[in-house]
Design a protein around this motif. Structure first.
Motif, short mmCIF file in Angstrom:
data_model
loop_
_atom_site.label_atom_id
_atom_site.label_comp_id
_atom_site.label_asym_id
_atom_site.label_seq_id
_atom_site.Cartn_x
_atom_site.Cartn_y
_atom_site.Cartn_z
N LYS A 1 0.81 -1.21 0.00
CA LYS A 1 0.00 0.00 0.00
C LYS A 1 0.85 1.26 0.00
O LYS A 1 0.34 2.34 0.22
CB LYS A 1 -0.91 -0.01 1.23
CG LYS A 1 -2.04 -0.99 1.07
CD LYS A 1 -2.94 -0.97 2.27
CE LYS A 1 -4.02 -2.02 2.14
NZ LYS A 1 -4.64 -2.29 3.42
N SER A 2 2.14 1.11 -0.18
CA SER A 2 2.99 2.31 -0.15
C SER A 2 3.94 2.36 -1.35
O SER A 2 5.14 2.31 -1.20
CB SER A 2 3.77 2.32 1.16
OG SER A 2 4.89 3.13 1.06
N PRO A 3 3.40 2.41 -2.58
CA PRO A 3 4.29 2.48 -3.73
C PRO A 3 4.70 3.92 -4.01
O PRO A 3 3.85 4.77 -4.20
CB PRO A 3 3.42 1.92 -4.87
CG PRO A 3 2.03 2.21 -4.44
CD PRO A 3 1.99 2.42 -2.97
N TRP A 4 5.98 4.18 -4.01
CA TRP A 4 6.45 5.52 -4.32
C TRP A 4 6.86 5.58 -5.79
O TRP A 4 7.50 4.67 -6.30
CB TRP A 4 7.62 5.92 -3.41
CG TRP A 4 7.18 6.15 -2.01
CD1 TRP A 4 5.90 6.08 -1.54
CD2 TRP A 4 7.98 6.45 -0.88
NE1 TRP A 4 5.88 6.34 -0.19
CE2 TRP A 4 7.13 6.58 0.23
CE3 TRP A 4 9.35 6.65 -0.70
CZ2 TRP A 4 7.61 6.87 1.51
CZ3 TRP A 4 9.81 6.96 0.57
CH2 TRP A 4 8.94 7.06 1.67
N GLU B 1 -2.45 10.15 -3.96
CA GLU B 1 -1.94 9.89 -2.62
C GLU B 1 -2.90 8.98 -1.86
O GLU B 1 -2.51 8.32 -0.91
CB GLU B 1 -1.72 11.21 -1.86
CG GLU B 1 -0.61 11.09 -0.81
CD GLU B 1 -0.39 12.34 0.00
OE1 GLU B 1 -1.05 13.36 -0.27
OE2 GLU B 1 0.44 12.29 0.90
N ARG B 2 -4.16 8.91 -2.33
CA ARG B 2 -5.11 8.02 -1.64
C ARG B 2 -4.73 6.57 -1.81
O ARG B 2 -5.14 5.71 -1.04
CB ARG B 2 -6.53 8.28 -2.15
CG ARG B 2 -6.77 7.88 -3.57
CD ARG B 2 -8.02 8.54 -4.11
NE ARG B 2 -7.86 8.83 -5.51
CZ ARG B 2 -8.37 8.06 -6.47
NH1 ARG B 2 -9.05 7.00 -6.16
NH2 ARG B 2 -8.19 8.37 -7.73
N GLY C 1 -1.74 5.69 -1.50
CA GLY C 1 -0.48 5.59 -0.77
C GLY C 1 0.70 5.99 -1.61
O GLY C 1 1.83 5.94 -1.14
N CYS C 2 0.46 6.39 -2.86
CA CYS C 2 1.56 6.77 -3.74
C CYS C 2 2.12 8.11 -3.33
O CYS C 2 1.45 8.92 -2.71
CB CYS C 2 1.10 6.89 -5.19
SG CYS C 2 0.50 5.38 -5.87
N LYS C 3 3.37 8.34 -3.70
CA LYS C 3 4.00 9.63 -3.46
C LYS C 3 5.04 9.80 -4.55
O LYS C 3 5.76 8.85 -4.84
CB LYS C 3 4.64 9.60 -2.08
CG LYS C 3 4.94 10.94 -1.51
CD LYS C 3 5.38 10.82 -0.07
CE LYS C 3 6.88 10.73 0.04
NZ LYS C 3 7.36 10.79 1.41
#
Lengths: 321, 143
Positions: free
Chosen positions: B11-14, B42-43, B45-47
């Protein structure tokens, strides 16, 4: 023996360590959510920082060929350890006494500069030109926000010291005790300028827009932490979250430590609420509504406004005492 | 335990963008996807991150011109594993309007393993988000 066990528990589990990490990450998650809502986005879930951490720990850590390996690996640990120790000194009224005895405010002042130093060491050890630029900017930033911070701390110490018959007291527990007896310094008009100066100091120290100059993502691609990946980056994120707790906790201790009553949990929640309000005022709203300033502008700003505000408070305090 | 961590970590792919000689059309669409509240990623979890060392999902635009080829390959090597590559636009697939030009060395998958293709000239933000979601599914199996 029991003292040592209690100290280790304090350091690793309850006010410091695990609890502080959870507390800080949670605050950062709420900050990201509120920032997203202020920009009319949906935003990530509040537990997003935890997910980021798990992901970062599972990633590979790349060390550049040209880097100084030991310094590169130790820098995040240094910052993290410094902040772990600093959390231990922050008292939560009605919940935790604070570890220090007589000079813990001064120790805290030194510990507070450790994250910036860790970033400087990491940035310069990574041998990346962006890291080097980040290093010099971090240094200038530190020089500009340390002065108002020092003035605010001296003002509070003088205020409490003069009122209790001494010269200046650098003990956090005495400062808290004074405020419990005589009302919080937040409601004292002579301390209002100092409080404002501290509010301005927070975004500079936390490195958020408009003062995220050392880590400007769009100019020098995150500067000192550019070369960090995996576990190193995770430690820097943990350091930032702990720094959040320390800086907000320090502001609350200095200006508004009044507890909610006798209940342990209620006091903890009250502390959390105070942190949250302070964070929204001094970090979230500021970072969503401004753009990044230049280095010289930030330097001049810090030497002008917060310093003058803190000086006003200092002079008022001296006149009163 | 490993499964659980895998499930959390996905859930945190940058995201990291590489411009391999693109005409900037796709990059504008990528910026749109990132910056406009309407397509908020960003919803998920991307950044967007500035450093290749922080990246998980690599978005490549452009036909890989001869000039940038070496730099793109070096940049790609700097991204820590596990990583997933998404090729944005029609250029990485075939060269698009620059096909048969002497200046391009593409298609990109001759040099870099591409996992997801998002065709279009330029693709719509919705298509890019869909591509990223596909990439997250692939990324999960590699974590």
């Amino acid at each position: 023996m029991t003292d040592i066990v209690k100290l280790i528990l304090d350091l690793l589990v309850f006010p410091g360590g695990l609890f502080a990490i959870f507390f800080g990450l949670f605050l950062i998650g709420i900050d990201r959510k509120i920032a997203a809502r202020l920009q009319r986005r949906i935003g990530p879930p509040i537990y997003q920082p935890f997910i980021d951490l798990v992901k970062l720990i599972r990633k590979e850590m790349v060390v550049p060929d040209t880097a100084h390996v030991q310094a590169f690996r130790l820098a995040p640990l240094l910052g993290f350890a410094g902040m772990m120790a600093a959390v231990l000194l922050i008292p939560i009224t009605g919940v935790y006494q604070g570890f220090g005895h007589s000079g813990d405010l001064l120790v805290l002042l030194y510990l507070l500069s450790l994250p910036a130093i860790a970033l400087m060491i990491g940035g310069s050890a990574s041998s990346s030109p962006f890291g080097a630029i980040g290093f010099s900017r971090e240094m200038v930033m530190m020089m500009s926000y340390e002065l108002p911070l020092l003035l605010v701390l001296v003002t509070v110490a003088l205020k409490v010291g003069l009122a209790t018959g001494g010269i200046a007291t650098f003990s956090l527990s005495e400062i808290v005790q004074f405020q419990l007896e005589n009302g919080a310094l937040l409601f004292d008009y002579t301390m209002l300028p100092a409080l404002l100066a501290f509010l301005v100091f927070i975004p500079g120290n936390m490195g958020v827009v408009p003062f995220d100059i050392p880590e400007a993502e769009t100019e020098i691609v995150e500067g000192p932490i550019l070369e960090y990946s995996g576990a190193g980056l995770a430690l820097f994120k943990l350091m930032t979250s702990l720094k959040m707790v320390v800086v907000l906790g320090l502001a609350i201790t200095l200006f508004f430590p009044t507890p909610m009553g006798e209940n342990f949990l209620l006091n903890l929640l009250w502390f959390f609420l105070k942190c949250l309000v302070l964070m929204v005022i001094s970090i979230t709203v500021v970072r969503t509504s401004t753009g990044r300033v230049r280095m010289d502008q930030a330097f001049k700003f810090y030497l002008k406004y917060p310093t003058v505000l803190a000086l006003i408070s200092l002079i008022l305090t001296l006149l009163q005492g | 335990m490993k499964k659980l961590l895998q499930k959390i970590a996905k859930k945190s792919p940058w995201l990291y963008r590489i411009n391999a000689g693109s005409c900037n059309g796709c990059d504008v669409e990528l910026a749109t996807t990132a910056c406009i509240p309407r397509y908020d990623i960003e919803r998920l979890g991307c950044k967007y991150c500035g450093s290749p060392k922080h990246a998980d999902i690599v978005l490549i635009t452009g036909p890989l011109t001869a000039r940038v080829k070496e730099k793109v390959l070096r940049l790609y090597d700097e991204i820590p594993d596990p990583k997933v590559t998404v090729a944005i636009g029609v250029c990485p697939i075939s060269g698009g309007v620059f096909r048969d030009s002497y200046a391009i060395t593409g298609p990109i998958d001759n040099f870099i393993p591409v996992d997801v293709n998002v065709p279009g000239c330029p693709p719509r933000p919705q298509a890019i988000i869909d591509g990223i979601v596909e990439a997250i599914k692939i990324w999960e199996t590699r974590l």
